[in-house]
Design an enzyme around this catalytic site. Structure first.
Site, short mmCIF file in Angstrom:
data_model
loop_
_atom_site.label_atom_id
_atom_site.label_comp_id
_atom_site.label_asym_id
_atom_site.label_seq_id
_atom_site.Cartn_x
_atom_site.Cartn_y
_atom_site.Cartn_z
N GLY A 15 -3.48 -1.71 8.58
CA GLY A 15 -4.03 -0.64 9.40
C GLY A 15 -5.03 -1.19 10.40
CE1 TYR A 149 -8.60 9.18 2.22
CE2 TYR A 149 -10.70 10.26 1.76
CZ TYR A 149 -9.99 9.21 2.31
OH TYR A 149 -10.66 8.19 2.93
#
Length: 258
Positions: A15, A149
């Protein structure tokens, strides 16, 4: 002149094309490391060696590792930064099995797969550093905003600690960095979306969100470069006795003792 304490090191930042990941990649490169970044799509302005990969797919993790081995002979530093909040708020009733699996695949399983495939060469040479980028949400879940999350990041924290204990005698260090709110495009979008749904301005939306976590004593979000500075220290020779610890970088917002 920047400190060249990572000269000769090979680092992979997943990422690594935007936000925190890009800041880390740039910081490590500035310290002398050869930096490889991965993401699903290649941006136009990339300056580091880029490998396209969706790390939620096992075959693409394998392909990424093979290209690294063929081109660089392995890595010395692994920054598991890929992740994000992709599921809706609203609590347990909004989260299907598919949404739970989606969040776990992105924030937990992707790191586990990549660690497993890259660790053998670190263990063989008895040297290496793995950093898992987690979140303060792993210690402070908000049921109405980030339940899945937060659970995935809490699991990442636990996995990271267990792995660090396993690898401590093998010469490989494992650490976790848990940012609070960081001024990135996804965070700005999250705040704007929340503000729109609540019918308030982005500034008021930010205040409401921060009120749920007790606020940020330092009065602002972190900049990506500030997280990158911490990561640089943790992978550097100055941190050789550090392993197994979670480092919150949150401006003092987490209302617990770490």
């Amino acid at each position: 002149m920047e400190l060249q304490d990572l000269k000769g090191k090979r680092a992979l930042v997943t990422g690594g094309t935007k936000g925190i990941g890009k800041a880390i990649a740039d910081e490590l490169a500035g310290a002398g490391a050869t930096v490889i970044v991965s993401a699903r799509t290649k941006p136009d302005d990339i300056t580091h060696h880029f490998i396209a990969a969706d790390l939620t797919k096992a075959d693409q993790v394998s392909a990424l590792a093979k290209e690294i081995a063929d081109t660089f002979g392995g890595i010395d530093i692994l920054i598991n930064n890929v992740g994000g909040l992709t599921t809706p708020g609203g609590g347990h009733s909004t989260l299907t099995d598919e949404l739970w699996q989606q969040e776990l695949d992105l924030n937990l399983i992707s790191a586990i797969r990549l660690d497993r495939i890259l660790l053998p060469q670190m263990i063989e040479k008895k040297s290496g550093v793995i950093i898992h980028i987690s979140s303060v949400a792993g210690k402070q879940a908000l049921w109405n905003l980030n339940m899945a999350y937060a659970v995935s990041k809490a699991a990442l924290n636990s996995y990271s600690k267990a792995l660090s204990t396993e690898l401590a005698e093998k010469g490989v260090r494992v650490l976790t960095v848990a940012p609070g709110p960081v001024r990135t495009e996804p965070m700005v979008k999250f705040i704007n979306d929340y503000a729109t749904s609540a019918g308030v301005t982005p500034e008021e939306g930010m205040k409401q969100l921060m009120a749920q976590t007790g606020g940020i004593p330092m009065g602002r979000m972190a900049e990506p470069e500030e997280v990158a500075n911490l990561v640089h220290f943790l992978v550097s020779p100055s941190a050789v006795y550090l392993t197994g610890t979670i480092y919150a970088i949150d401006g003092g917002s987490l209302p617990v003792i770490n």
